[in-house]
Write an enzyme that holds these catalytic residues in place. Structure first.
Site, PDB file in Angstrom:
ATOM      1  N   TYR A  53      -2.502  -1.628  10.154  1.00 41.53           N
ATOM      2  CA  TYR A  53      -2.585  -1.787   8.696  1.00 41.53           C
ATOM      3  C   TYR A  53      -1.317  -1.243   8.048  1.00 41.53           C
ATOM      4  O   TYR A  53      -0.677  -1.921   7.225  1.00 41.53           O
ATOM      5  CB  TYR A  53      -3.815  -1.077   8.145  1.00 41.53           C
ATOM      6  CG  TYR A  53      -3.939  -1.158   6.644  1.00 41.53           C
ATOM      7  CD1 TYR A  53      -4.551  -2.247   6.044  1.00 41.53           C
ATOM      8  CD2 TYR A  53      -3.424  -0.156   5.824  1.00 41.53           C
ATOM      9  CE1 TYR A  53      -4.651  -2.342   4.661  1.00 41.53           C
ATOM     10  CE2 TYR A  53      -3.520  -0.236   4.447  1.00 41.53           C
ATOM     11  CZ  TYR A  53      -4.136  -1.326   3.860  1.00 41.53           C
ATOM     12  OH  TYR A  53      -4.224  -1.413   2.490  1.00 41.53           O
ATOM     13  N   SER A  88       0.862  -1.184   0.000  1.00 41.01           N
ATOM     14  CA  SER A  88       0.000   0.000   0.000  1.00 41.01           C
ATOM     15  C   SER A  88       0.896   1.231   0.000  1.00 41.01           C
ATOM     16  O   SER A  88       2.029   1.181   0.513  1.00 41.01           O
ATOM     17  CB  SER A  88      -0.890   0.008   1.243  1.00 41.01           C
ATOM     18  OG  SER A  88      -1.535   1.263   1.415  1.00 41.01           O
TER      19      SER A  88
END
Length: 250
Positions: free
Chosen positions: A151, A138
């Site tokens: 995350y 990400s």
């Protein structure tokens, strides 16, 4: 990675980016096996998308990964691409120990899941003539979002692991590719994130990704333009500014 002619196993492909990639790869002339936990979605996907197969897998369950990976390798022995797609993104408030349950679930799905899949497929793929492993990190691996600490951390770990995986597998036929998405309009954080005006429309993201894969078959990272401000914030000297901007966008 060739854009067509592959047999691709894509766990985490029943929604969002995973499903979109499965459909795009199938349309490009690949056999695609989608894995997921929701049997009704698997049935619908295989019914609506001829050429896409479905298998039940729970990537938060170590034994499920072992069992289903063996099943895929047995049923589709030509499988030469693994895309470790499954992931969750949950907000956490670190002022209280209550964050721990969400953090543990995130580590299990986002970090242990891909590692277990790679362990289950590594030797098998090394025996294929033209193989690839695609991990999914990400932009937040490089410039974190304040309300999703674990995350961010799991995606940073995936990036680091992918770098070393590529080095260690350099003596095999396995290409290692890291897909680095920006914010994309999916339901990763619930229905509201699917219409987030600050996120990239899913179709535009998929189109750019497939174009990059086709034009850069030897690429190590797949970076759409929207993710570059996050990916290169530290290099560009804009890290503090971008972190602050992300925190204010909550």
């Amino acid at each position: 990675m060739n854009i067509s002619g592959n047999t691709i196993f894509l766990p985490g492909g029943t929604s969002g980016i995973g499903l979109g990639l499965a459909q795009r790869f199938a349309a490009a002339g690949n056999t695609v096996i989608v894995g997921g936990r929701r049997r009704e979605l698997l049935d619908q996907i295989t019914r609506d998308n001829p050429g896409i197969e479905g298998v039940y897998i729970d990537t938060a369950d170590a034994q499920s990964i072992v069992d289903v990976s063996a099943e895929v390798q047995r049923r589709w022995p030509a499988t030469n691409v693994l895309i470790a797609m499954a992931g969750i993104m949950r907000p956490e408030n670190l002022h209280s120990a209550d964050f721990l349950a969400a953090a543990e679930a995130t580590v299990t799905t986002n970090l242990l899941g891909p590692l277990r899949l790679i362990a289950a497929f590594g030797s098998f793929l090394a025996g294929q003539q033209d193989a690839a492993i695609m991990t999914v990190s990400s932009g937040l691996a490089f410039t974190p979002l304040a309300h999703t600490p674990t995350y961010n951390a799991t995606k940073a770990a995936i990036h680091s692991f992918t770098e070393i995986l590529r080095l260690q597998l350099a003596d095999t036929s396995v290409q290692v590719i890291e897909l680095v998405p920006p914010a994309v309009q999916t339901e990763l954080q619930g229905s509201a994130s699917a219409t987030n005006p600050h996120a990239m429309p899913l179709d535009a993201f998929l189109t750019e990704v497939m174009g990059l894969l086709e034009s850069q078959p030897e690429a190590h990272e797949i970076l759409v333009e929207n993710v570059k401000p996050l990916r290169f914030a530290a290099v560009n000297g804009t890290y503090d500014q971008v972190v602050g901007m992300l925190a204010a966008s909550r």
